[in-house]
Write an enzyme that holds these catalytic residues in place. Structure first.
Site, PDB file in Angstrom:
ATOM      1  N   PHE A  34     -20.636  13.399  13.501  1.00  0.00           N
ATOM      2  CA  PHE A  34     -21.403  12.625  14.472  1.00  0.00           C
ATOM      3  C   PHE A  34     -22.622  11.954  13.841  1.00  0.00           C
ATOM      4  O   PHE A  34     -22.961  10.847  14.181  1.00  0.00           O
ATOM      5  CB  PHE A  34     -21.857  13.531  15.627  1.00  0.00           C
ATOM      6  CG  PHE A  34     -20.742  13.836  16.591  1.00  0.00           C
ATOM      7  CD1 PHE A  34     -20.473  12.975  17.650  1.00  0.00           C
ATOM      8  CD2 PHE A  34     -19.954  14.950  16.437  1.00  0.00           C
ATOM      9  CE1 PHE A  34     -19.438  13.222  18.535  1.00  0.00           C
ATOM     10  CE2 PHE A  34     -18.917  15.218  17.316  1.00  0.00           C
ATOM     11  CZ  PHE A  34     -18.657  14.350  18.366  1.00  0.00           C
ATOM     12  N   GLN A 101     -18.228  25.491  16.726  1.00  0.00           N
ATOM     13  CA  GLN A 101     -18.947  24.407  17.393  1.00  0.00           C
ATOM     14  C   GLN A 101     -18.031  23.214  17.605  1.00  0.00           C
ATOM     15  O   GLN A 101     -18.414  22.237  18.246  1.00  0.00           O
ATOM     16  CB  GLN A 101     -20.107  23.935  16.516  1.00  0.00           C
ATOM     17  CG  GLN A 101     -21.173  24.969  16.290  1.00  0.00           C
ATOM     18  CD  GLN A 101     -22.246  24.424  15.387  1.00  0.00           C
ATOM     19  OE1 GLN A 101     -22.074  24.323  14.176  1.00  0.00           O
ATOM     20  NE2 GLN A 101     -23.363  24.055  15.959  1.00  0.00           N
ATOM     21  N   ASP A 104     -12.368  20.151  18.498  1.00  0.00           N
ATOM     22  CA  ASP A 104     -11.082  19.528  18.133  1.00  0.00           C
ATOM     23  C   ASP A 104      -9.871  20.424  18.352  1.00  0.00           C
ATOM     24  O   ASP A 104      -8.734  19.978  18.216  1.00  0.00           O
ATOM     25  CB  ASP A 104     -11.126  19.044  16.679  1.00  0.00           C
ATOM     26  CG  ASP A 104     -11.561  20.143  15.713  1.00  0.00           C
ATOM     27  OD1 ASP A 104     -11.029  21.270  15.804  1.00  0.00           O
ATOM     28  OD2 ASP A 104     -12.430  19.876  14.869  1.00  0.00           O
ATOM     29  N   HIS A 124     -18.591  24.697  22.341  1.00  0.00           N
ATOM     30  CA  HIS A 124     -18.767  23.374  22.951  1.00  0.00           C
ATOM     31  C   HIS A 124     -17.530  22.900  23.686  1.00  0.00           C
ATOM     32  O   HIS A 124     -17.407  21.724  24.001  1.00  0.00           O
ATOM     33  CB  HIS A 124     -19.192  22.357  21.881  1.00  0.00           C
ATOM     34  CG  HIS A 124     -20.547  22.625  21.319  1.00  0.00           C
ATOM     35  ND1 HIS A 124     -20.962  22.170  20.090  1.00  0.00           N
ATOM     36  CD2 HIS A 124     -21.594  23.324  21.817  1.00  0.00           C
ATOM     37  CE1 HIS A 124     -22.199  22.584  19.861  1.00  0.00           C
ATOM     38  NE2 HIS A 124     -22.599  23.285  20.885  1.00  0.00           N
ATOM     39  N   CYS A 157      -8.547  15.469  40.104  1.00  0.00           N
ATOM     40  CA  CYS A 157      -7.715  16.669  40.160  1.00  0.00           C
ATOM     41  C   CYS A 157      -6.644  16.520  41.238  1.00  0.00           C
ATOM     42  O   CYS A 157      -6.951  16.141  42.376  1.00  0.00           O
ATOM     43  CB  CYS A 157      -8.623  17.861  40.471  1.00  0.00           C
ATOM     44  SG  CYS A 157      -7.796  19.403  40.815  1.00  0.00           S
ATOM     45  N   ASP A 240     -16.081  22.946  -1.298  1.00  0.00           N
ATOM     46  CA  ASP A 240     -15.253  22.392  -0.238  1.00  0.00           C
ATOM     47  C   ASP A 240     -14.534  23.541   0.473  1.00  0.00           C
ATOM     48  O   ASP A 240     -13.881  24.351  -0.189  1.00  0.00           O
ATOM     49  CB  ASP A 240     -14.232  21.427  -0.873  1.00  0.00           C
ATOM     50  CG  ASP A 240     -13.516  20.594   0.169  1.00  0.00           C
ATOM     51  OD1 ASP A 240     -13.117  21.153   1.213  1.00  0.00           O
ATOM     52  OD2 ASP A 240     -13.364  19.388  -0.053  1.00  0.00           O
ATOM     53  N   VAL A 241     -14.648  23.582   1.782  1.00  0.00           N
ATOM     54  CA  VAL A 241     -14.049  24.702   2.520  1.00  0.00           C
ATOM     55  C   VAL A 241     -12.528  24.777   2.320  1.00  0.00           C
ATOM     56  O   VAL A 241     -11.945  25.851   2.390  1.00  0.00           O
ATOM     57  CB  VAL A 241     -14.377  24.652   4.032  1.00  0.00           C
ATOM     58  CG1 VAL A 241     -15.877  24.775   4.269  1.00  0.00           C
ATOM     59  CG2 VAL A 241     -13.829  23.393   4.682  1.00  0.00           C
TER      60      VAL A 241
HETATM   61 ZN   LIG Z   1      -9.765  20.563  41.495  1.00  0.00          ZN
END
Ligand SMILES: [Zn+2]
Length: 254
Positions: A34, A101, A104, A124, A157, A240-241
């Site tokens: 972001f 956090q 995705d 989140h 809805c 790097d993860v």
């Molecule tokens: Zn509803």
């Protein structure tokens, strides 16, 4: 013995292992962040994504939200090697909870029957779901996006006619109290706490590793850059993860 091998030892000996993940977890999957120069907030106006705007003008909000969603996720976003390594650690019984956090949904998708063997706390929310503002029903966002594309603005809805909202925490909204409570409990109880791909600068990311540290956990920061918590962490692994986590998992099971 190197850091990865020593951290793997701690994980094997631990009763409770908790991973906390941020945006750096998903950049290798092609999800833009972001705040960087090429980040989403240079292409979209954050003001458009406040809860107050959603309530005041849900049709315009949803129209912008759909464009943001397409930019974030494109067509075929997949979990990367780092997500896979955490899922494998969970399958091995070596990881108890993932606090993320990210919205995705990548921790619980991929070749694993869309689930993960650890408790998943999405602080989140999850951008692949919508929630009804009236009755609280949660449902898959993909069919709702198709309804928006064919002109249903704002989407409502089918059960009660209430407004659908993306099931994520918008600006101007509070984090879900129960999810945050459970995340803090895991941080307090952790024997090993891994902070992965997060700059650890904003709340609650900044305080969860400190809570774990005070509770006696072995803490590790796995991130490309230094974080404010790095000097305190027992392990400060820069990299790097998608390299570090597969190495760590291999070292835990070897
Ligand atoms: Zn509803």
């Amino acid at each position: 013995m190197n850091d990865i091998a020593r951290l793997a030892d701690r994980i094997r000996d631990a009763e409770t292992v908790v991973a906390f993940t941020g945006a750096g977890m998903s950049t290798a999957s092609g999800i833009p962040d972001f705040r960087s120069d090429s980040g989403l907030w240079n292409r979209f106006d954050p003001e458009d994504f406040y809860y107050q705007r959603f309530r005041a003008d849900p049709a315009a909000f949803w129209s912008d939200r759909l464009a943001l969603h397409e930019t974030m996720f494109g067509d075929d976003i997949e979990p990367n090697e780092a997500h896979d390594a955490l899922a494998e650690l969970a399958d091995d019984g070596q990881l108890d909870a993932i606090i993320t956090q990210n919205t995705d949904g990548l921790h619980a998708c991929g070749g694993r029957g869309d689930s993960i063997a650890a408790e998943l706390l999405e602080l989140h929310g999850n951008a692949h779901r919508v929630v009804c503002e009236e009755c609280g029903r949660r449902t898959d966002a993909a069919p709702v996006r198709r309804r928006i594309e064919s002109g249903e603005l704002p989407p409502r809805c089918g059960d009660c006619g209430g407004l659908f909202k993306p099931d994520v925490v918008l600006f101007g909204e509070r984090l879900d109290e129960d999810t945050l409570y459970r995340a803090r409990r895991y941080a307090q109880r952790a024997d090993v706490f891994l902070a992965i791909g997060s700059s650890l600068t904003v709340e609650p990311a900044a305080s969860l590793p400190r809570t774990a540290d005070r509770g006696g956990a072995t803490t590790a920061v796995i991130n490309f850059d230094e974080t404010p918590f790095s000097p305190t962490a027992a392990f400060d692994v820069r990299g790097d993860v998608t390299d570090v986590l597969p190495d760590l998992r291999a070292s835990v099971v070897e």
